[in-house]
Design a protein around this motif. Structure first.
Motif, PDB file in Angstrom:
ATOM      1  N   ASN A  51       0.905  -1.214  -0.045  1.00 52.64           N
ATOM      2  CA  ASN A  51      -0.093  -0.092   0.166  1.00 52.64           C
ATOM      3  C   ASN A  51       0.829   1.227   0.058  1.00 52.64           C
ATOM      4  OD1 ASN A  51      -3.290  -0.306   0.595  1.00 52.64           O
ATOM      5  ND2 ASN A  51      -2.130  -2.174   1.269  1.00 52.64           N
ATOM      6  N   SER A  52       1.809   1.196   0.975  1.00 53.15           N
ATOM      7  CA  SER A  52       2.732   2.403   0.865  1.00 53.15           C
ATOM      8  C   SER A  52       3.462   3.098  -0.175  1.00 53.15           C
ATOM      9  CB  SER A  52       3.714   2.144   2.082  1.00 53.15           C
ATOM     10  OG  SER A  52       4.455   3.431   2.236  1.00 53.15           O
ATOM     11  N   TYR A  53       3.728   1.966  -0.982  1.00 56.01           N
ATOM     12  CA  TYR A  53       4.632   2.306  -2.153  1.00 56.01           C
ATOM     13  C   TYR A  53       3.779   2.989  -3.467  1.00 56.01           C
ATOM     14  CZ  TYR A  53       9.076   1.016  -0.169  1.00 56.01           C
ATOM     15  OH  TYR A  53      10.117   1.102   0.638  1.00 56.01           O
TER      16      TYR A  53
ATOM     17  N   LEU B  97      -6.266   0.200  10.352  1.00 57.43           N
ATOM     18  CA  LEU B  97      -7.523   0.689  10.125  1.00 57.43           C
ATOM     19  C   LEU B  97      -7.744   2.182   9.388  1.00 57.43           C
ATOM     20  CD1 LEU B  97      -9.297  -0.093  13.340  1.00 57.43           C
ATOM     21  CD2 LEU B  97      -9.712  -1.115  11.433  1.00 57.43           C
ATOM     22  N   MET B  98      -6.688   2.907   9.626  1.00 51.17           N
ATOM     23  CA  MET B  98      -6.487   3.957   8.995  1.00 51.17           C
ATOM     24  C   MET B  98      -6.196   3.867   7.508  1.00 51.17           C
ATOM     25  SD  MET B  98      -4.617   6.519  11.830  1.00 51.17           S
ATOM     26  CE  MET B  98      -4.245   7.870  10.637  1.00 51.17           C
ATOM     27  N   ALA B  99      -5.276   2.909   7.473  1.00 54.83           N
ATOM     28  CA  ALA B  99      -4.684   2.642   5.943  1.00 54.83           C
ATOM     29  C   ALA B  99      -5.823   2.120   4.857  1.00 54.83           C
ATOM     30  CB  ALA B  99      -3.608   1.668   5.923  1.00 54.83           C
TER      31      ALA B  99
ATOM     32  N   GLY C   2      -2.149   6.238   8.075  1.00 53.44           N
ATOM     33  CA  GLY C   2      -2.002   5.036   8.784  1.00 53.44           C
ATOM     34  C   GLY C   2      -1.032   4.049   8.629  1.00 53.44           C
ATOM     35  N   THR C   3      -0.531   4.058   7.322  1.00 55.53           N
ATOM     36  CA  THR C   3       0.676   3.194   7.228  1.00 55.53           C
ATOM     37  C   THR C   3       1.848   3.747   8.107  1.00 55.53           C
ATOM     38  OG1 THR C   3       1.560   4.409   5.127  1.00 55.53           O
ATOM     39  CG2 THR C   3       0.012   2.712   4.671  1.00 55.53           C
ATOM     40  N   THR C   4       2.021   4.918   8.341  1.00 54.41           N
ATOM     41  CA  THR C   4       3.064   5.504   8.941  1.00 54.41           C
ATOM     42  C   THR C   4       2.890   5.230  10.537  1.00 54.41           C
ATOM     43  OG1 THR C   4       2.162   7.708   9.164  1.00 54.41           O
ATOM     44  CG2 THR C   4       3.706   6.909   7.081  1.00 54.41           C
TER      45      THR C   4
ATOM     46  N   SER D 179      -6.773  -2.302  -0.361  1.00 52.46           N
ATOM     47  CA  SER D 179      -7.545  -2.136   0.700  1.00 52.46           C
ATOM     48  C   SER D 179      -7.902  -3.760   1.506  1.00 52.46           C
ATOM     49  CB  SER D 179      -8.789  -1.605   0.888  1.00 52.46           C
ATOM     50  OG  SER D 179      -9.541  -1.341   1.938  1.00 52.46           O
ATOM     51  N   ALA D 180      -8.061  -4.656   0.505  1.00 53.40           N
ATOM     52  CA  ALA D 180      -8.357  -5.833   0.907  1.00 53.40           C
ATOM     53  C   ALA D 180      -6.718  -6.361   1.651  1.00 53.40           C
ATOM     54  CB  ALA D 180      -8.704  -6.710  -0.298  1.00 53.40           C
ATOM     55  N   LEU D 181      -5.753  -6.130   0.967  1.00 52.71           N
ATOM     56  CA  LEU D 181      -4.437  -6.577   1.734  1.00 52.71           C
ATOM     57  C   LEU D 181      -4.403  -6.011   3.296  1.00 52.71           C
ATOM     58  CD1 LEU D 181      -2.087  -6.258  -1.273  1.00 52.71           C
ATOM     59  CD2 LEU D 181      -3.043  -8.271  -0.400  1.00 52.71           C
TER      60      LEU D 181
END
Length: 442
Positions: free
Chosen positions: A247-249, A316-318, A343-345, A404-406
């Motif tokens: 997600n982050s990348y 949850l934020m991510a 969220g990822t951070t 989002s599923a991941l």
């Protein structure tokens, strides 16, 4: 009164070290983000398809992911000062010559070269944190140095967009390559592998650091990869971080193209809008690291409960990345992406504290390398999968929903596969140091 006097007189060199760690990561991400900001121009100039552009974006991660473990081993073996210093010089030179690319093959080769150097950054930083900071400050310093990745990306996007408007994209790579060489000079003269060897560290700060830090780098035999992989927490760390990085990348590979092609933004609009999720996440990550350290130090939650709580909150934020797919307004989509990236951070502030929490004392960089090897496979497959989905469907919506599923899988992983957060024994079991889980000595 005596204790207060000692605290007041304590030097703060460890925070200078944290600043150097932060700067290394910021430069790291400026250099890797330049291609993403310039992607629309490069794709047009070299007539690359969406799939080919995805391959170019992912090429960096091929070498970056594969060399995480060797980089961690070398950092533990020869010291983080040598390994991180060499890594920064290597990737800076690789960045500077990327402007010489003349097509698909040369872009791929130069991005692979960039990944070779940048592989040394995070494993080295994890090892430095374990030796220079007590455990109750480790999430804070993790949040600080990892936030450099967001500032690096945030600076690069509008800056590169402005330079693309005024200059040819090739010049940008040469200029950004100089940043790491300047950092290297400062690093050589102001850092040492051990706080005990640093002339600016006074007795009070050294006592504070050694009250709860992994100060002995070569205590006993260094564990093998096989011994480390016996422990379920290593697997949980790897699987969860893979999902996070996938997600982050997106934010440093496809986001600029998404904003231009799916949201109809101009190059300058894209530069500023793409930087907002990264800028927002800087503040959020540092605060999350600080807050988790305060929660743990209060004694209200164990280290395990603290790490899991902040991981789940962040994830949850991510998951907001899935809602961004359906936003009718570009501004609402960017807001949701800001929440998702933040969220990822929040999760990352815990992710980068975990190697110091669980690794044997002479293998923190190695454990960080294992975790980052698997996690960056998300960087390898993410851009390609996103490109393939967009190419097949003509839309970013299913790509964002898949991301989002991941995140949902990552939440389950950290809740149930990640066990008690404590040091690993060489036989794959956990050690049981006295009061390890609840020690909060000042």
């Amino acid at each position: 009164m005596i204790q207060a006097a000692n605290v007041r007189s304590r030097s703060r060199v460890r925070w200078w070290v944290a600043g150097l760690m932060w700067a290394a990561i910021a430069i790291n991400y400026i250099d890797r983000t330049v291609l993403s900001a310039a992607a629309p121009r490069i794709q047009s100039q070299f007539h690359l398809s969406a799939v080919e552009m995805g391959v170019v974006m992912s090429a960096f991660f091929w070498s970056y992911a594969l060399l995480q473990l060797p980089a961690g081993f070398l950092a533990d073996r020869f010291g983080q000062k040598k390994v991180l210093g060499f890594a920064v010089v290597w990737w800076s030179l690789a960045t500077a010559v990327t402007g010489l690319a003349n097509g698909f093959k040369s872009l791929v080769a130069l991005r692979v070269a960039l990944g070779v150097g940048e592989a040394g950054a995070y494993p080295s930083n994890a090892g430095i944190a374990s030796k220079w900071f007590p455990r109750r400050e480790r999430a804070t310093v993790a949040g600080i140095f990892d936030s450099g990745s967001k500032l690096g990306g945030a600076i690069a996007l509008p800056l590169i967009a402005a330079m693309l408007t005024a200059f040819d994209w090739k010049l940008t790579f040469a200029i950004t390559g100089l940043l790491g060489l300047i950092w290297f000079v400062v690093w050589q003269f102001t850092f040492s592998d051990s706080p005990r060897q640093h002339k600016w560290v006074n007795a009070e700060e050294l006592a504070h650091i050694e009250s709860d830090a992994l100060t002995g780098q070569h205590d006993g035999a260094r564990p093998s990869l096989r011994q480390l992989l016996k422990h379920r927490n290593i697997w949980a760390m790897c699987i969860g971080f893979f999902m996070i990085n996938y997600n982050s990348y997106f934010f440093i590979t496809w986001l600029p193209t998404y904003l231009v092609k799916a949201r109809g933004m101009t190059m300058m609009e894209m530069g500023w809008m793409a930087s907002l999720p990264l800028l927002a996440s800087i503040v959020v990550e540092i605060f999350a690291g600080w807050a988790s350290d305060r929660v743990f130090a209060s004694g209200k939650l164990s280290l395990t409960a603290t790490r899991k709580l902040f991981l789940v909150i962040g994830l949850l934020m991510a998951s907001s990345i899935g809602f961004a797919a359906f936003a009718e307004s570009a501004w609402v989509a960017v807001l949701l992406l800001c929440i998702a990236k933040s969220g990822t951070t929040v999760a990352a502030s815990q992710v980068w504290a975990l190697p110091g929490d669980v690794a044997p004392r002479n293998a923190v960089s190695m454990v960080a390398g294992i975790q980052n090897t698997v996690s960056n496979l998300g960087g390898v497959v993410g851009p390609i999968v996103t490109g393939a989905i967009v190419g097949a469907t003509g839309s970013f919506v299913p790509a964002l929903l898949f991301s989002s599923a991941l995140i949902a899988i990552a939440i389950v992983n950290y809740l149930f596969l990640l066990g008690k957060v404590e040091p690993i024994g060489l036989d794959g079991t956990a050690t049981q140091p006295q009061a390890r889980e609840h020690s909060h000595a000042p």
